[in-house]
Design a protein around this motif. Structure first.
Motif, PDB file in Angstrom:
ATOM      1  N   TRP A   1       0.808  -1.222   0.000  1.00 15.26           N
ATOM      2  CA  TRP A   1       0.000   0.000   0.000  1.00 15.26           C
ATOM      3  C   TRP A   1       0.837   1.266   0.000  1.00 15.26           C
ATOM      4  O   TRP A   1       0.484   2.261  -0.645  1.00 15.26           O
ATOM      5  CB  TRP A   1      -0.919   0.035   1.221  1.00 15.26           C
ATOM      6  CG  TRP A   1      -1.933  -1.060   1.300  1.00 15.26           C
ATOM      7  CD1 TRP A   1      -2.077  -1.971   2.294  1.00 15.26           C
ATOM      8  CD2 TRP A   1      -2.941  -1.360   0.334  1.00 15.26           C
ATOM      9  NE1 TRP A   1      -3.107  -2.827   2.021  1.00 15.26           N
ATOM     10  CE2 TRP A   1      -3.668  -2.473   0.816  1.00 15.26           C
ATOM     11  CE3 TRP A   1      -3.303  -0.812  -0.900  1.00 15.26           C
ATOM     12  CZ2 TRP A   1      -4.729  -3.041   0.120  1.00 15.26           C
ATOM     13  CZ3 TRP A   1      -4.358  -1.373  -1.598  1.00 15.26           C
ATOM     14  CH2 TRP A   1      -5.063  -2.467  -1.090  1.00 15.26           C
TER      15      TRP A   1
ATOM     16  N   TRP B   1      -8.378  -9.101  -7.414  1.00 13.25           N
ATOM     17  CA  TRP B   1      -7.831  -7.760  -7.233  1.00 13.25           C
ATOM     18  C   TRP B   1      -8.640  -6.783  -8.079  1.00 13.25           C
ATOM     19  O   TRP B   1      -8.760  -6.957  -9.295  1.00 13.25           O
ATOM     20  CB  TRP B   1      -6.361  -7.730  -7.619  1.00 13.25           C
ATOM     21  CG  TRP B   1      -5.721  -6.365  -7.686  1.00 13.25           C
ATOM     22  CD1 TRP B   1      -5.214  -5.740  -8.787  1.00 13.25           C
ATOM     23  CD2 TRP B   1      -5.487  -5.466  -6.592  1.00 13.25           C
ATOM     24  NE1 TRP B   1      -4.685  -4.518  -8.468  1.00 13.25           N
ATOM     25  CE2 TRP B   1      -4.845  -4.316  -7.112  1.00 13.25           C
ATOM     26  CE3 TRP B   1      -5.766  -5.523  -5.229  1.00 13.25           C
ATOM     27  CZ2 TRP B   1      -4.470  -3.230  -6.322  1.00 13.25           C
ATOM     28  CZ3 TRP B   1      -5.394  -4.433  -4.428  1.00 13.25           C
ATOM     29  CH2 TRP B   1      -4.758  -3.311  -4.974  1.00 13.25           C
TER      30      TRP B   1
ATOM     31  N   ASP C   1     -10.578   0.306  -7.504  1.00 11.95           N
ATOM     32  CA  ASP C   1     -10.793   0.630  -6.089  1.00 11.95           C
ATOM     33  C   ASP C   1      -9.680   0.106  -5.194  1.00 11.95           C
ATOM     34  O   ASP C   1      -9.672   0.376  -3.984  1.00 11.95           O
ATOM     35  CB  ASP C   1     -12.129   0.062  -5.611  1.00 11.95           C
ATOM     36  CG  ASP C   1     -13.313   0.796  -6.214  1.00 11.95           C
ATOM     37  OD1 ASP C   1     -13.116   1.936  -6.690  1.00 11.95           O
ATOM     38  OD2 ASP C   1     -14.423   0.230  -6.211  1.00 11.95           O
ATOM     39  N   GLU C   2      -8.747  -0.636  -5.750  1.00  6.26           N
ATOM     40  CA  GLU C   2      -7.619  -1.220  -5.018  1.00  6.26           C
ATOM     41  C   GLU C   2      -8.097  -1.997  -3.784  1.00  6.26           C
ATOM     42  O   GLU C   2      -7.783  -1.687  -2.634  1.00  6.26           O
ATOM     43  CB  GLU C   2      -6.610  -0.143  -4.629  1.00  6.26           C
ATOM     44  CG  GLU C   2      -5.935   0.496  -5.846  1.00  6.26           C
ATOM     45  CD  GLU C   2      -4.739   1.343  -5.481  1.00  6.26           C
ATOM     46  OE1 GLU C   2      -4.797   2.053  -4.455  1.00  6.26           O
ATOM     47  OE2 GLU C   2      -3.733   1.293  -6.216  1.00  6.26           O
ATOM     48  N   ILE C   3      -8.880  -3.031  -4.074  1.00  5.76           N
ATOM     49  CA  ILE C   3      -9.398  -3.935  -3.049  1.00  5.76           C
ATOM     50  C   ILE C   3      -8.930  -5.349  -3.379  1.00  5.76           C
ATOM     51  O   ILE C   3      -9.040  -5.794  -4.522  1.00  5.76           O
ATOM     52  CB  ILE C   3     -10.940  -3.908  -2.999  1.00  5.76           C
ATOM     53  CG1 ILE C   3     -11.443  -2.522  -2.599  1.00  5.76           C
ATOM     54  CG2 ILE C   3     -11.480  -4.973  -2.041  1.00  5.76           C
ATOM     55  CD1 ILE C   3     -12.953  -2.371  -2.714  1.00  5.76           C
TER      56      ILE C   3
ATOM     57  N   THR D   1      -8.010  -3.480   2.142  1.00  3.77           N
ATOM     58  CA  THR D   1      -7.885  -2.185   1.476  1.00  3.77           C
ATOM     59  C   THR D   1      -6.738  -1.436   2.136  1.00  3.77           C
ATOM     60  O   THR D   1      -6.148  -1.928   3.116  1.00  3.77           O
ATOM     61  CB  THR D   1      -9.182  -1.361   1.588  1.00  3.77           C
ATOM     62  OG1 THR D   1      -9.375  -0.980   2.957  1.00  3.77           O
ATOM     63  CG2 THR D   1     -10.389  -2.154   1.100  1.00  3.77           C
ATOM     64  N   LYS D   2      -6.479  -0.239   1.652  1.00  4.70           N
ATOM     65  CA  LYS D   2      -5.349   0.519   2.196  1.00  4.70           C
ATOM     66  C   LYS D   2      -5.523   0.824   3.681  1.00  4.70           C
ATOM     67  O   LYS D   2      -4.545   0.876   4.434  1.00  4.70           O
ATOM     68  CB  LYS D   2      -5.169   1.821   1.411  1.00  4.70           C
ATOM     69  CG  LYS D   2      -3.898   2.582   1.789  1.00  4.70           C
ATOM     70  CD  LYS D   2      -3.665   3.753   0.868  1.00  4.70           C
ATOM     71  CE  LYS D   2      -2.338   4.443   1.199  1.00  4.70           C
ATOM     72  NZ  LYS D   2      -2.064   5.577   0.302  1.00  4.70           N
TER      73      LYS D   2
END
Length: 637
Positions: free
Chosen positions: A10, A129, A133-135, A217-218
């Motif tokens: 991240w 992935w 939304d970077e999930i 998530t981040k």
């Protein structure tokens, strides 16, 4: 069946991360020898090693994009009902580019997010992935047939990212994963000869629980259970007609087997000639031409560890093409090689060795094998369940008498070192008879008791470590209102089955690039079995009574009334003979003597060799642990 690995960072994009994941995937080549690839997606690097089973076309290779190129999947396992789900998706306008179950998972996730898991029938671990939304979404099958290990990217918390892999030893190749051995887990292993899902030999590493998913998530990490087995034990069905219930089960089993023999590569079944494997073979023969179905069995020369005659009898009934092999080999030269391939975490199940050779032998002719795994846990087939029931009788006796009987058995019943011998079972049973019933059930499979561990372990190691039974007692509480036999079945499914039996099968099959499918572990069959009254499964002292009755129309009495033999190795005999010198070298090495006092190890070997006490399971557990500790310490060198 495949291997997956990857990472998400991240805080920044590590330039070396692609090569780190490539190294892990290379170590998983045995899980997927047909194709491998690692791809970078910004913060994420995702890899896959493929064993081609469904849709052999290269378009089905992974990591795989969805049609929008937003989502990426890496998947290990099989979805048996993927064609049914595919029809639903096509009706919603989805256009598919492959014939694979992988793409069905991907499009199902797009359509229903985590709710898609409720639709899947199969064994699986997969990650998806979301590039926009970077999930990162990670899911594991209900019964825990497929494994996954993961760790925070910086080893501390998931705000830094995540690293994941199908196997622990491969994960340890990543430079960020530190080899910090967890003493509590070693303490647990000494009791069980396996490691529970809730633990890991490496302190920072986690395992996803069966029937669960996780979202990364981040700024967050969420893990959630999507399937609760306990609800099916708690809500029993009413049996108005045993005949109708049997008919329902056989229809369910046949439809399950029909789905599981779907394959674009050669397939067959393991067949020992016991009730479980014979039931699967009989069911398969109802849905496929007999001459296309192959069966596989192995036997050892020693101690009559040979099930081939029974296997031949069943194969001949159905006119299947049978493949048999007597394993006659130098165990000394093969033993450590097998442990290296199979023991990702230390695992001292004595059936590791025959399972490895059975998978290796079967792989010469097929790529997919059906097995009878799971029947003993869900239909009450182990002798430990008889022990649970028999204990009710012994509870009526004064404690002094039970203790005397235990003393008498230890004093006057000679140690035989035979296959799960009567003397071993009797002493183990009487040793647990004075305990409360939950602890007694735990005792039946206990290797080193808490008292024994404290007596033999180095003082500095044994301080402040938890009794593993605490974890078992928490699982018992999930179903505390159930019949006690239902409680122990539930506990065994959540522990012994997942962490010993299924871990062994996954590692032994994947080490030989073989996919192993277990129809009894279809969640629909498990739910069905859990909903049955316990006295239908264990009637008086007849194990698997319901399963045996259900097969009366398909299997002869010779098979239905046969005693359970198990699939063990003559480990107690080997430790006094071929493996004696090697076993001593490993157990007297510092990896073990830093945990257990040398004089205690000497005493165990002496008592075992002189047949005063059968320490076979204990010494085998120490050998597996010592060799595993030595191996992981070399990984970073």
């Amino acid at each position: 069946m495949c291997g997956i690995a990857g990472s998400v960072c991240w805080n920044n994009v590590e330039n070396a991360e692609y090569n780190n994941i490539k190294k892990i995937i290379s170590a998983l080549n045995h899980r997927g020898p047909d194709f491998s690839s690692v791809k970078n997606f910004g913060r994420a690097n995702i890899g896959h090693a493929r064993l081609s089973i469904i849709d052999l076309n290269k378009n089905a290779n992974q990591p795989m994009f969805d049609t929008s190129s937003r989502y990426v999947i890496s998947f290990n396992g099989e979805i048996y009902n993927f064609n049914e789900i595919k029809k639903k998706l096509i009706s919603k306008g989805v256009i598919f580019k492959t014939k694979s179950d992988t793409e069905v998972i991907l499009e199902s996730y797009k359509q229903w997010k985590e709710k898609c898991l409720e639709l899947f029938e199969g064994m699986f671990v997969f990650i998806i992935w979301d590039k926009i939304d970077e999930i990162l979404f990670l899911a594991r099958d209900r019964m825990g047939e497929k494994p996954v290990f993961f760790v925070p990217y910086d080893g501390k918390n998931f705000e830094s990212g995540i690293i994941f892999s199908s196997e622990l030893k491969a994960l340890l190749l990543h430079p960020n994963v530190k080899i910090n051995i967890d003493n509590n887990t070693i303490w647990e292993y000494l009791s069980l000869n396996y490691v529970l899902t809730s633990s890991c030999m490496i302190t920072e590493v986690k395992k996803l629980e069966p029937g669960s998913f996780a979202v990364f998530t981040k700024n967050s990490y969420l893990s959630k259970e999507y399937w609760k087995l306990k609800s099916f034990f708690l809500n029993k069905r009413r049996i108005s007609s045993l005949e109708d219930t049997i008919q329902e089960f056989n229809f369910l089993l046949t439809s399950t087997v029909k789905k599981q023999i779907n394959s674009d590569v050669p397939f067959g079944a393991f067949l020992s000639g016991g009730v479980d494997s014979s039931t699967i073979v009989a069911s398969a023969n109802r849905v496929i031409k007999n001459d296309k179905f192959k069966t596989f069995c192995i036997g050892f020369d020693e101690f009559n560890y040979n099930e081939i005659p029974k296997s031949d009898y069943v194969s001949n009934l159905f006119n299947n093409k049978k493949f048999n092999q007597i394993i006659s080999f130098d165990i000394k030269n093969n033993f450590l090689k097998i442990l290296d391939k199979v023991c990702d975490e230390p695992l001292a199940d004595t059936s590791i060795i025959p399972m490895f050779f059975l998978c290796k032998f079967a792989r010469e002719n097929i790529t997919v094998a059906l097995s009878g795994d799971g029947a003993d846990e869900i239909f009450l087939g182990y002798e430990t369940y008889l022990a649970d029931k028999l204990k009710n009788v012994f509870d009526l006796l004064p404690v002094k008498i039970t203790k005397f009987l235990h003393y008498f058995a230890n004093r006057f019943f000679p140690v035989s070192h035979n296959k799960v011998s009567f003397d071993y079972k009797l002493k183990q049973f009487l040793g647990g008879c004075t305990l409360p019933k939950k602890e007694a059930h735990y005792w039946w499979r206990n290797i080193f008791s808490e008292k024994f561990k404290k007596e033999i372990c180095v003082d500095s190691f044994a301080e402040g470590l938890d009794n593993p039974f605490i974890k078992f007692s928490k699982i018992f509480r999930d179903v505390k209102s159930c019949n006690f036999l239902d409680q122990v079945s539930y506990v065994d499914i959540k522990t012994w089955l997942v962490d010993s039996i299924l871990m062994k099968v996954d590692r032994a099959s994947m080490a030989n690039s073989l996919e192993c499918r277990a129809p009894f572990l279809s969640h629909k069959i498990v739910e069905f079995a859990a909903s049955l009254p316990a006295d239908l499964k264990l009637q008086n002292f007849r194990k698997k009574a319901f399963l045996r009755k259900s097969q009366a129309s398909y299997l002869p009495k010779k098979i239905l009334n046969s005693k359970k033999r198990g699939f063990n190795s003559p480990i107690s005999f080997w430790l006094n003979n071929q493996l004696n010198k090697l076993g001593k070298e490993i157990t007297f090495d510092s990896n073990i003597t830093n945990i257990i006092r040398e004089e205690s190890i000497k005493k165990m070997w002496s008592e075992h060799e002189e047949k005063v006490v059968d320490h076979g399971h204990r010494l085998f557990g120490l050998v597996c642990l010592g060799h595993w500790l030595d191996g992981v310490k070399k990984i970073k060198k």
